[in-house]
Design an enzyme around this catalytic site. Structure first.
Site, PDB file in Angstrom:
ATOM      1  N   VAL A  69       0.852  -1.199   0.000  1.00 29.71           N
ATOM      2  CA  VAL A  69       0.000   0.000   0.000  1.00 29.71           C
ATOM      3  C   VAL A  69       0.887   1.248   0.000  1.00 29.71           C
ATOM      4  CG1 VAL A  69      -1.740   1.275   1.345  1.00 29.71           C
ATOM      5  CG2 VAL A  69      -1.841  -1.218   1.195  1.00 29.71           C
ATOM      6  N   GLY A  70       0.510   2.237  -0.787  1.00 32.57           N
ATOM      7  CA  GLY A  70       1.240   3.513  -0.804  1.00 32.57           C
ATOM      8  C   GLY A  70       2.627   3.394  -1.406  1.00 32.57           C
ATOM      9  N   ALA A  71       2.827   2.421  -2.289  1.00 33.44           N
ATOM     10  CA  ALA A  71       4.161   2.180  -2.847  1.00 33.44           C
ATOM     11  C   ALA A  71       4.197   2.449  -4.350  1.00 33.44           C
ATOM     12  CB  ALA A  71       4.599   0.753  -2.543  1.00 33.44           C
ATOM     13  N   GLY A 114      -0.156   1.006  -7.648  1.00 33.44           N
ATOM     14  CA  GLY A 114      -1.574   0.985  -8.027  1.00 33.44           C
ATOM     15  C   GLY A 114      -2.483   0.302  -7.027  1.00 33.44           C
ATOM     16  N   ASP A 140      -3.682   5.187 -13.675  1.00 33.25           N
ATOM     17  CA  ASP A 140      -3.725   3.972 -12.841  1.00 33.25           C
ATOM     18  C   ASP A 140      -5.019   3.189 -13.055  1.00 33.25           C
ATOM     19  OD1 ASP A 140      -1.360   4.958 -11.810  1.00 33.25           O
ATOM     20  OD2 ASP A 140      -1.904   4.667  -9.714  1.00 33.25           O
TER      21      ASP A 140
HETATM   22  O1  PMV Z   1       0.125   6.968  -7.386  1.00 36.77           O
HETATM   23  P1  PMV Z   1       1.137   6.616  -8.411  1.00 36.77           P
HETATM   24  O2  PMV Z   1       2.456   6.492  -7.871  1.00 36.77           O
HETATM   25  O3  PMV Z   1       0.730   5.467  -9.242  1.00 36.77           O
HETATM   26  O4  PMV Z   1       1.250   7.894  -9.373  1.00 36.77           O
HETATM   27  C1  PMV Z   1       0.533   8.023 -10.536  1.00 36.77           C
HETATM   28  C2  PMV Z   1       1.325   8.736 -11.539  1.00 36.77           C
HETATM   29  C3  PMV Z   1       1.382  10.240 -11.457  1.00 36.77           C
HETATM   30  O5  PMV Z   1       1.692  10.653 -12.774  1.00 36.77           O
HETATM   31  C4  PMV Z   1       2.488  10.699 -10.517  1.00 36.77           C
HETATM   32  C5  PMV Z   1       0.085  10.868 -11.011  1.00 36.77           C
HETATM   33  C6  PMV Z   1      -1.046  10.737 -12.012  1.00 36.77           C
HETATM   34  O6  PMV Z   1      -2.177  10.981 -11.605  1.00 36.77           O
HETATM   35  O7  PMV Z   1      -0.807  10.408 -13.175  1.00 36.77           O
END
Ligand code: PMV
Length: 312
Positions: free
Chosen positions: A105-107, A110, A155
């Site tokens: 989580v939080g890594a 996704g 994501d």
């Molecule tokens: O939450 P993450 O680490 O999957 O970041 C998503 C990618 C970013 O480009 C940093 C943010 C986004 O909304 O696209």
């Protein structure tokens, strides 16, 4: 006869290149992590008042009934999916939703979007509703807004479609067909910095000096366009060099950190074709491109020696 139990899962993801710039309209390439999954199971709870539901998510030490924590992202996704499908059914059974995940989580792999997609799929199956991948992605996007503030949507899109995607904000994704899969090693710094923090820092820098940030976003956009060709042609040497370039540009955006840089350096020293942070940065995970499966095994050890908390 409707079912008493339904289970569904969703994959994790890595961003191969283009993170952060994707929030500002440049393209990104994201890949599904099909072997790391979040699983949601819906079971009928007959002893409760009609229309009640309970969430049990032991990985995040979470258990509550709908009225106890209505603003929790998992509660929000249930509310959204029920609003979408219950007009088509008079089924108001109470249920328990049980969520477990192989994703940290939080890594930045996704986990939030995977939880949303798995819950939507399981609840839709429980109530025997058919939803397209686009609809599932749109519902998960609503929850991404809670996690991220101003998400690009990359994501939820890659996770709902579970295919390599070329993604541009507010456009339908195009799917990337590859002859072979890149041998990626994913390593976790163990540092958890919320996406909101690094996305906010990039925003603040852009507000201070928009032309510098726009130049960096353009340079990242160029890298992503070239990486698409390299990926499609399975030209790993070239893809690796582009990953390195992307990491440098992300450093200039201020979203790397000492641990990510050290792990990228260790991977390159162990012969990786390229290495970069993946996702929002300032912690979380990095990816390294190996020559093949045997080399990936070597990189795994080099990354653990360099301080990775775990390697996927
Ligand atoms: O939450 P993450 O680490 O999957 O970041 C998503 C990618 C970013 O480009 C940093 C943010 C986004 O909304 O696209």
């Amino acid at each position: 006869m409707s079912r008493n139990e339904a289970t569904a899962s969703a994959c994790g993801k890595v961003i191969l290149c283009g993170e952060h710039a994707v929030v500002y309209g440049r393209p990104a390439i994201a890949l599904p992590l099909t072997h790391l999954r979040t699983t949601a199971t819906v079971r009928v709870s007959p002893s409760h008042t009609a229309g009640q539901w309970e969430i049990v998510a032991p990985d995040i030490y979470t258990r509550f009934w709908r009225h106890e924590n209505p603003d929790h992202p998992l509660a929000k996704i249930i509310t959204l999916i029920l609003a979408r499908i219950t007009p088509h059914t008079d089924d108001a059974r109470s249920f328990q939703l049980h969520v477990t995940s192989e994703l940290p989580v939080g890594a930045h792999l996704g986990s939030g979007a995977a939880a949303s997609v798995a819950c939507v799929r399981a609840i839709a199956e429980f109530f025997e509703a058919e939803l397209s991948s686009e609809t599932i992605s749109d519902l998960a996007f609503e929850i991404e807004k809670i996690h991220h503030g101003t998400p690009s949507g990359v994501d939820n899109t890659v996770i709902a479609h579970e295919q390599p995607i070329w993604f541009v904000r507010e456009r339908a994704p195009s799917f990337i067909h590859t002859q072979a899969q890149p041998a990626l090693v994913i390593a976790d710094t163990g540092i958890h910095t919320p996406t909101k923090i690094s996305v906010g820092a990039v925003r603040a820098a852009w507000e201070r000096n928009p032309s510098r940030s726009e130049r960096l976003f353009d340079a990242i956009g160029d890298v992503v366009a070239q990486a698409r060709e390299a990926l499609q042609e399975a030209h790993w040497q070239r893809l690796g060099a582009l990953m390195d370039k992307n990491h440098e540009l992300l450093q200039q955006l201020g979203v790397s950190c000492k641990e990510l840089d050290e792990m990228c350096f260790a991977a390159l020293k162990a012969g990786a074709l390229g290495a970069k942070l993946t996702g929002a940065g300032r912690g979380g995970n990095m990816i390294a491109l190996a020559h093949d499966a045997a080399h990936a095994h070597e990189l795994r050890h080099a990354l653990l020696d360099a301080g990775a908390q775990r390697v996927f």
